[in-house]
Scaffold this active site. Sequence first.
Site, PDB file in Angstrom:
ATOM      1  N   ASP A 191      -5.767   2.469  -3.807  1.00 14.03           N
ATOM      2  CA  ASP A 191      -7.057   2.388  -3.113  1.00 14.03           C
ATOM      3  C   ASP A 191      -7.313   3.579  -2.198  1.00 14.03           C
ATOM      4  OD1 ASP A 191      -5.256   1.599  -1.182  1.00 14.03           O
ATOM      5  OD2 ASP A 191      -6.171  -0.353  -0.776  1.00 14.03           O
ATOM      6  N   ARG A 192      -6.271   4.382  -1.908  1.00 14.71           N
ATOM      7  CA  ARG A 192      -6.500   5.558  -1.054  1.00 14.71           C
ATOM      8  C   ARG A 192      -6.651   6.824  -1.890  1.00 14.71           C
ATOM      9  NH1 ARG A 192      -2.964   5.298   4.423  1.00 14.71           N
ATOM     10  NH2 ARG A 192      -3.405   3.145   4.939  1.00 14.71           N
ATOM     11  N   LYS A 226     -11.553  -0.331  -1.171  1.00 15.09           N
ATOM     12  CA  LYS A 226     -11.620   1.117  -1.319  1.00 15.09           C
ATOM     13  C   LYS A 226     -10.999   1.490  -2.656  1.00 15.09           C
ATOM     14  CE  LYS A 226      -7.665   1.904   1.817  1.00 15.09           C
ATOM     15  NZ  LYS A 226      -7.430   0.589   2.428  1.00 15.09           N
ATOM     16  N   SER A 284       0.796  -1.218   0.000  1.00 17.90           N
ATOM     17  CA  SER A 284       0.000   0.000   0.000  1.00 17.90           C
ATOM     18  C   SER A 284       0.836   1.280   0.000  1.00 17.90           C
ATOM     19  CB  SER A 284      -0.965  -0.039   1.183  1.00 17.90           C
ATOM     20  OG  SER A 284      -1.815   1.050   1.139  1.00 17.90           O
ATOM     21  N   HIS A 285       0.689   2.070   1.069  1.00 18.62           N
ATOM     22  CA  HIS A 285       1.338   3.375   1.130  1.00 18.62           C
ATOM     23  C   HIS A 285       2.750   3.280   1.727  1.00 18.62           C
ATOM     24  CE1 HIS A 285      -0.531   2.267   4.802  1.00 18.62           C
ATOM     25  NE2 HIS A 285       0.253   3.088   5.462  1.00 18.62           N
ATOM     26  N   ASP A 295      -1.045   1.347  -4.115  1.00 15.74           N
ATOM     27  CA  ASP A 295      -1.862   0.383  -4.860  1.00 15.74           C
ATOM     28  C   ASP A 295      -3.191   0.962  -5.332  1.00 15.74           C
ATOM     29  OD1 ASP A 295      -2.616   0.522  -2.173  1.00 15.74           O
ATOM     30  OD2 ASP A 295      -3.548  -1.457  -2.220  1.00 15.74           O
ATOM     31  N   ASP A 341      -2.524   6.360  -3.542  1.00 14.61           N
ATOM     32  CA  ASP A 341      -1.361   5.722  -2.900  1.00 14.61           C
ATOM     33  C   ASP A 341      -0.730   4.624  -3.755  1.00 14.61           C
ATOM     34  OD1 ASP A 341      -3.439   3.905  -2.700  1.00 14.61           O
ATOM     35  OD2 ASP A 341      -2.668   3.056  -0.833  1.00 14.61           O
TER      36      ASP A 341
HETATM   37  C1  G16 Z   1      -5.243  -0.595   5.279  1.00  8.98           C
HETATM   38  C2  G16 Z   1      -6.669  -1.046   5.504  1.00  8.98           C
HETATM   39  C3  G16 Z   1      -7.507   0.094   6.002  1.00  8.98           C
HETATM   40  C4  G16 Z   1      -6.886   0.712   7.251  1.00  8.98           C
HETATM   41  C5  G16 Z   1      -5.447   1.121   6.946  1.00  8.98           C
HETATM   42  C6  G16 Z   1      -4.722   1.591   8.191  1.00  8.98           C
HETATM   43  O1  G16 Z   1      -5.206   0.305   4.222  1.00  8.98           O
HETATM   44  O2  G16 Z   1      -7.226  -1.532   4.292  1.00  8.98           O
HETATM   45  O3  G16 Z   1      -8.786  -0.403   6.278  1.00  8.98           O
HETATM   46  O4  G16 Z   1      -7.605   1.813   7.676  1.00  8.98           O
HETATM   47  O5  G16 Z   1      -4.733   0.003   6.453  1.00  8.98           O
HETATM   48  O6  G16 Z   1      -4.643   0.535   9.094  1.00  8.98           O
HETATM   49  P1  G16 Z   1      -3.780   0.619  10.413  1.00  8.98           P
HETATM   50  O7  G16 Z   1      -4.319   1.791  11.160  1.00  8.98           O
HETATM   51  O8  G16 Z   1      -4.001  -0.698  11.089  1.00  8.98           O
HETATM   52  O9  G16 Z   1      -2.344   0.854  10.010  1.00  8.98           O
HETATM   53  P2  G16 Z   1      -4.073   0.200   3.111  1.00  8.98           P
HETATM   54  O10 G16 Z   1      -4.388   1.304   2.162  1.00  8.98           O
HETATM   55  O11 G16 Z   1      -2.792   0.394   3.859  1.00  8.98           O
HETATM   56  O12 G16 Z   1      -4.198  -1.156   2.536  1.00  8.98           O
END
Ligand code: G16
Length: 553
Positions: free
Chosen positions: A291-292, A386, A121-122, A289, A287
Site C-alpha cells: 500500500d505504500r 492506499k 506493513s513495512h 503489503d 512496502d
Molecule cells: C499505517 C497507516 C498510515 C500511517 C502509517 C504510519 O500505514 O495506514 O495511515 O500514516 O501507518 O503511522 P504511525 O505514524 O502511527 O506509525 P501502514 O502502511 O504501516 O499500514
Amino acid sequence: MKTASVSNIRINTIKIKPFKDQKPGTSGLRKTVKQFQVLDYLQAFIQSIFNSQAELEGATLILGGDGRYFNREAVQIILRMATANGVGKIILGQAGILSTPAASHLITKYEALGGIILSASHNAGGPLGDFGVKFDTANGGPAPESLTDEIFIISSNLREYKIIDISPVPMDKIGQYKLGNMVIEVIDAVEDYSKLMSEIFNFDKISRLLTSSDFSMCFDAMHAVTGPYATSILEDQLGARQGSVIRGRPLPNFGGAHPDPNLVHAEQLVETMYREEGAPNFGAASDGDGDRNMIMGDYFFVTPSDSLAIMTANAHLIPAYSKGLKGVARSMPTSEAVDKVAEKMGLNCFETPTGWKFFSNLLDADQITLCGEESFGTGSSHVNEKDGLWAVLFWLNILAERQDSVEHIVRQHWAEYGRNYYTRHDYEKLPFKSAESLFNNLHDNINQLSQKPFNQHTIATADSFTYIDPIDNSISENQGVRIIFDDSSRIIFRLSGTGTEGATLRVYIEKYVTDLAQFELDTQDALKSLIQTAESIADIKGYTGRTEPTVIT
Ligand code: G16
C-alpha cells in the site's frame, strides 16, 4: 473444550483467559511474531473480530496477507475458525497472498462483509520480526475507530473461541472447496486488481513509454507482496524490460530486510537511481503489503508530500480522473504542498489525523478523489486503502503524457507552487515513560507557546490536534501537538501507532519557500534552525537522552 458438529465436522469451543493487550493501533493489531504465536493469541483476536460482526452468519469475507512469516499458519487458523463461526464463504488469495489494496478492491467487488488482511506493513518479518491483523469493512476501508475500540473491548473480555480441527485446509490451488457449510474460493491474487488498473490508466500510452528504447525503470518489490503484481502488470502486460522489477519474489522474511520503501531501506533501488551514469529514468518501491510507494527519478527523490501535490496537479492527464477531482485530503503531519494545488484548482482540501481510516468517510461521501500521507501512502476513490502500485502507474501515466523527466516535472511544480521543504525525524524504541513525560510537558506548556520567539521563529499557534469528522461528526482528540509559526512553517510531534517495541516519537518539520534562489538547498540544511527549535521546545535530549534521531526521512 466443548464440541458440536456441522456437516460432520466437529466444532470445538476452546476456553481461554482474556488477553488485555489487543488494542489495534494506527493500522490494525501489530505485535511481534512471537506474541502472535502465544497459545490462542491470534485466535482470540480473530474471534473478537467475528463477535463484533452482527451479520457474520452466512457472510462472505476476503482473506489474504503479505506472505510474511506466520502468514500461512494464520490463514489455516482463520479458515478453521471462520467455518466454526458460520461464515458462508471466504475468498482467499492463492497461497494466502493478497496485497492490501487488492484485498480492499475484492471486498467491494464481491460485496463482502469485510476482509481480514494479515500484515505488519513495512515492519520487518521473519520469526523475530512482526506480524499483524487488519480488518477492513464492507466499503473496503480500514475499520473505523469506533469498531476497533469495540473489538478491543470484546477481546479484553473474551473467554472462548470456536474452531474446527481439520487441517490442512486447501489454500494453494485455484478453485472452490467446501469446508463444512463454508465455501473457500481460492483466486488468482493479481487478476482482478490488474483489470482495475487497466480501467484507471492509459495502458497503451504507458506501454509505449515502457517499450521505447530511451526509457527504463526499476521497481523494487522488496521481496514483499507487490512482486507478483508488479511483474505481471509492469513487465508482462505493459512491456517493461525483464528485470525492471527487482526483489520480486515474496519471501517470508523479506530477504532479511525491512520492506519499507524509503531512502534507507530501499538501498538497492537508491544505489541504482543515484548512479553517476546510466541510471533508469524512473524508480519506485512498495512496502510489505503493497500500500505504500516511493517515487524516484534519475538522481532524484520525490517526497511523498510533493508526490501527492504533483499527482493532484496532473490528475487531468489520467483517464479515470480527467473529468475533475471532487476534493483532496492529507493527514495533518503531511506537508501543505497539496493545499497549494487545491487552492489554485478551487478544490476542498481536508486535513485528517494520521491513519488511512480517517479518509474513508470522505471517500465514501464523495468529498475527495485523491488523498495521501507523508508516510509514503497515496490513494484515490478507486479503493478505500492506499495503493502503492497504483501510485507508480499514476506517475508512469504522467510521464507518458508529459514526455518529461521526473526531476523536471517536480522542479516545474516548485516554480509554480513554491517548495515545501519537509523532513520527519523518528526516535525509535524509547521507554514509554520518557515518551509520556515528554508529551505531558508539551501539553502542559502548549498555551504558553503562542507568540513566543524560538531561534528566529515566532510561534503563531500551538495546539493539540482534534479532528471532527465532517461526515459523521465523530471526534478524535490528541492526534499530535502542532506548532505553527508566523511564516507558516510547522513542527508536529506525535507518537507512532504502528511500532511494536517501546514508543516511537515522530517529529515532522516543514518550511514553505517561494524564492527560486532557495530551492537548491539540502533539506536538512534548509530546515536546520527549525530542527533545533523542535529539539529545544520538546527538550528531546532531556526527556529521552537521545542526541539524534534513529531514522530521518
Ligand atoms: C499505517 C497507516 C498510515 C500511517 C502509517 C504510519 O500505514 O495506514 O495511515 O500514516 O501507518 O503511522 P504511525 O505514524 O502511527 O506509525 P501502514 O502502511 O504501516 O499500514
